[in-house]
Write a protein that holds these residues in place. Sequence first.
Motif, PDB file in Angstrom:
ATOM      1  N   LEU A  56       0.829  -1.211   0.000  1.00 20.66           N
ATOM      2  CA  LEU A  56       0.000   0.000   0.000  1.00 20.66           C
ATOM      3  C   LEU A  56       0.861   1.258   0.000  1.00 20.66           C
ATOM      4  O   LEU A  56       0.549   2.235  -0.702  1.00 20.66           O
ATOM      5  CB  LEU A  56      -0.926  -0.001   1.212  1.00 20.66           C
ATOM      6  CG  LEU A  56      -2.008  -1.089   1.251  1.00 20.66           C
ATOM      7  CD1 LEU A  56      -2.809  -0.996   2.536  1.00 20.66           C
ATOM      8  CD2 LEU A  56      -2.936  -0.989   0.038  1.00 20.66           C
TER       9      LEU A  56
ATOM     10  N   LYS B 223      -0.626   8.411  -3.676  1.00 19.51           N
ATOM     11  CA  LYS B 223      -1.720   8.886  -2.823  1.00 19.51           C
ATOM     12  C   LYS B 223      -3.004   8.957  -3.646  1.00 19.51           C
ATOM     13  O   LYS B 223      -3.032   9.541  -4.725  1.00 19.51           O
ATOM     14  CB  LYS B 223      -1.381  10.262  -2.257  1.00 19.51           C
ATOM     15  CG  LYS B 223      -2.344  10.728  -1.179  1.00 19.51           C
ATOM     16  CD  LYS B 223      -1.843  12.009  -0.523  1.00 19.51           C
ATOM     17  CE  LYS B 223      -2.781  12.446   0.606  1.00 19.51           C
ATOM     18  NZ  LYS B 223      -2.273  13.660   1.291  1.00 19.51           N
ATOM     19  N   PRO B 224      -4.081   8.357  -3.140  1.00 26.02           N
ATOM     20  CA  PRO B 224      -5.306   8.260  -3.950  1.00 26.02           C
ATOM     21  C   PRO B 224      -6.179   9.511  -3.859  1.00 26.02           C
ATOM     22  O   PRO B 224      -6.088  10.294  -2.909  1.00 26.02           O
ATOM     23  CB  PRO B 224      -6.024   7.069  -3.331  1.00 26.02           C
ATOM     24  CG  PRO B 224      -5.647   7.147  -1.882  1.00 26.02           C
ATOM     25  CD  PRO B 224      -4.216   7.640  -1.866  1.00 26.02           C
TER      26      PRO B 224
ATOM     27  N   LYS C 224      -6.296   3.952  -0.201  1.00 25.36           N
ATOM     28  CA  LYS C 224      -5.709   3.178  -1.297  1.00 25.36           C
ATOM     29  C   LYS C 224      -6.471   1.870  -1.501  1.00 25.36           C
ATOM     30  O   LYS C 224      -6.683   1.440  -2.637  1.00 25.36           O
ATOM     31  CB  LYS C 224      -4.233   2.923  -1.013  1.00 25.36           C
ATOM     32  CG  LYS C 224      -3.392   4.195  -1.058  1.00 25.36           C
ATOM     33  CD  LYS C 224      -1.939   3.944  -0.679  1.00 25.36           C
ATOM     34  CE  LYS C 224      -1.143   5.240  -0.751  1.00 25.36           C
ATOM     35  NZ  LYS C 224       0.295   5.051  -0.404  1.00 25.36           N
TER      36      LYS C 224
END
Length: 224
Positions: free
Chosen positions: A87, A92-93, A176
């Motif tokens: 992860l 970064k989502p 994520k």
Amino acid sequence: MGIWRLVRAAFLLAAISTSGAAIADEVLSESNDPGVVLNSRLTDLLSREKTALGRIGAVRLERLANLPPREDGRDAPNGIEFSTAFLDSLPKPEGGNAWRCLTEALYFEARGESVRGQFAVAEVILNRVDRAEFPDSVCGVIKQGTGRRFQCQFTYTCDGAPETVNEPLSFERAGKIAALMLGGVDRMLTRGATHYHTVAVDPYWASRFPRTATIGVHHFYNMP
């Protein structure tokens, strides 16, 4: 692989590593038919295996058969690993309302679980979205019953506690996972589960729904 196969494989490997030379000697010196010697050896090994299993006891065998799955991602969908290292390697989502709702649910409901456990909770939420018995959106599923104290579907939405993010790294990891699941990662952990609960409680519906998995401190069920 069943527990009998696992134990049998262990015995066979041990036997081969410690007595392979002896078997070869017997084949060369005592018989022109290797099958006779090997068959005798296997019969002896299986007999010793049965004796050893009898000494282990039923309770311990049950525990061995239900050991938690490894966290190395071997049973993960292609390209996914159930680890924090994996992860942390992702960018970064970002996302819309569905992503935000799923991220919050994973953070407030399951951040104490393993990465695998958080993926499993995400599966339940998305499985509900696909079922006619539940709201047809991620946010709708998560907020179903919100406003009725302790009658909501996800406790954090109605327990009265402030929804404050105090662990930014955990929140980012949850985000994520949410992005991956919303992106279409195969749901292969809970076998279509629509419900879950911690092992510390026993809700009324648990005896009526088939249990599909146990991951971490959560039992998972599929509503018929």
